[in-house]
Write a protein that holds these residues in place. Sequence first.
Motif, PDB file in Angstrom:
ATOM      1  N   MET A  74       0.842  -1.206   0.000  1.00 41.56           N
ATOM      2  CA  MET A  74       0.000   0.000   0.000  1.00 41.56           C
ATOM      3  C   MET A  74       0.869   1.246   0.000  1.00 41.56           C
ATOM      4  O   MET A  74       1.773   1.381   0.817  1.00 41.56           O
ATOM      5  CB  MET A  74      -0.890   0.006   1.251  1.00 41.56           C
ATOM      6  N   ARG A  75       0.555   2.156  -0.885  1.00 38.24           N
ATOM      7  CA  ARG A  75       1.328   3.396  -0.980  1.00 38.24           C
ATOM      8  C   ARG A  75       0.732   4.455  -0.065  1.00 38.24           C
ATOM      9  O   ARG A  75      -0.473   4.657  -0.050  1.00 38.24           O
ATOM     10  CB  ARG A  75       1.299   3.909  -2.420  1.00 38.24           C
ATOM     11  N   GLN A 124      -8.172   7.444  -1.301  1.00 37.65           N
ATOM     12  CA  GLN A 124      -8.442   6.192  -0.582  1.00 37.65           C
ATOM     13  C   GLN A 124      -9.190   5.213  -1.479  1.00 37.65           C
ATOM     14  O   GLN A 124      -8.910   4.017  -1.479  1.00 37.65           O
ATOM     15  CB  GLN A 124      -9.261   6.475   0.691  1.00 37.65           C
ATOM     16  N   SER A 125     -10.138   5.746  -2.261  1.00 40.54           N
ATOM     17  CA  SER A 125     -10.919   4.847  -3.118  1.00 40.54           C
ATOM     18  C   SER A 125     -10.048   4.256  -4.222  1.00 40.54           C
ATOM     19  O   SER A 125     -10.416   3.265  -4.841  1.00 40.54           O
ATOM     20  CB  SER A 125     -12.135   5.575  -3.704  1.00 40.54           C
ATOM     21  N   HIS A 126      -8.867   4.859  -4.453  1.00 40.65           N
ATOM     22  CA  HIS A 126      -7.941   4.283  -5.425  1.00 40.65           C
ATOM     23  C   HIS A 126      -6.838   3.466  -4.760  1.00 40.65           C
ATOM     24  O   HIS A 126      -5.814   3.167  -5.377  1.00 40.65           O
ATOM     25  CB  HIS A 126      -7.338   5.377  -6.309  1.00 40.65           C
ATOM     26  N   GLY A 127      -7.063   3.151  -3.483  1.00 42.95           N
ATOM     27  CA  GLY A 127      -6.158   2.211  -2.828  1.00 42.95           C
ATOM     28  C   GLY A 127      -4.979   2.819  -2.096  1.00 42.95           C
ATOM     29  O   GLY A 127      -4.113   2.099  -1.613  1.00 42.95           O
ATOM     30  N   TYR A 128      -4.938   4.151  -2.000  1.00 41.98           N
ATOM     31  CA  TYR A 128      -3.826   4.769  -1.283  1.00 41.98           C
ATOM     32  C   TYR A 128      -4.184   4.956   0.187  1.00 41.98           C
ATOM     33  O   TYR A 128      -5.347   5.151   0.532  1.00 41.98           O
ATOM     34  CB  TYR A 128      -3.503   6.142  -1.885  1.00 41.98           C
ATOM     35  N   ARG A 159       0.475   8.488 -10.192  1.00 43.12           N
ATOM     36  CA  ARG A 159       0.956   7.169 -10.656  1.00 43.12           C
ATOM     37  C   ARG A 159       2.315   7.306 -11.337  1.00 43.12           C
ATOM     38  O   ARG A 159       3.205   6.485 -11.131  1.00 43.12           O
ATOM     39  CB  ARG A 159      -0.058   6.550 -11.631  1.00 43.12           C
TER      40      ARG A 159
END
Length: 222
Positions: free
Chosen positions: A1-2, A22-26, A114
């Motif tokens: 996790m970044r 957050q919804s993009h995984g960060y 990204r």
Amino acid sequence: MRRIVVVEDDDAIGAMLTRSLQSHGYVVAWCTTGAEAAAAIAEAPPDLVLLDVGLPDVDGLNLCRRLRTENRDLPIVVVTARDAEIDVVVGLDAGANDYITKPFSMTILLARIRAQLRGVEPADPDSAIEIGRMRVDPAGWTVSVDGQPIELRPREFQLLLALCREAGRVITRERLLADVWDLHWDSSTKTLDMHVMALRRKFDDAIEIATIRGVGYRLVVP
Ligand code: CA
């Protein structure tokens, strides 16, 4: 996790950024002041900092400079409402890796993030770099254009490599001098210009090194 530290004093924008990232995984740490951000970053260095330059307690660009001094490899993306070119230049001079102006599209911001995170993934420092007709082989200290070797002096090669590793981005004179010569920049700024001229001469039109006046150089990606 970044992990991303978001420095933004505007509640609406900060909340939107946090939700969206957050919804993009960060994993997001949202700070609303420069002091809070500096403390959070010192405690646990993140993978990237998204920095609004208009902060209530400190000048965001000064904070940027400070973060850059303390952590050379930390990707910093500056968010600015001021889109005058001078601010952009100052932003890059302050050591930011990239910038985006308000109002911005989240899609574009995510793409920029990204791109920065890709940049810090441990790439093999020995793998060859190809830009246009040029191929640089860091392991063998060789460079060629259309397969024909180009003779470079050691400093010229190191300078070319530094430009190639961040092709498309402006690299400040200070950084180039520090990376290639290990000298304080104001002592040999002419040396840098002469080496850039030598590269331009040796490569003719096979590469383009753009001068950003008063800031530095950028290897243009064709
Ligand atoms: Ca602000």
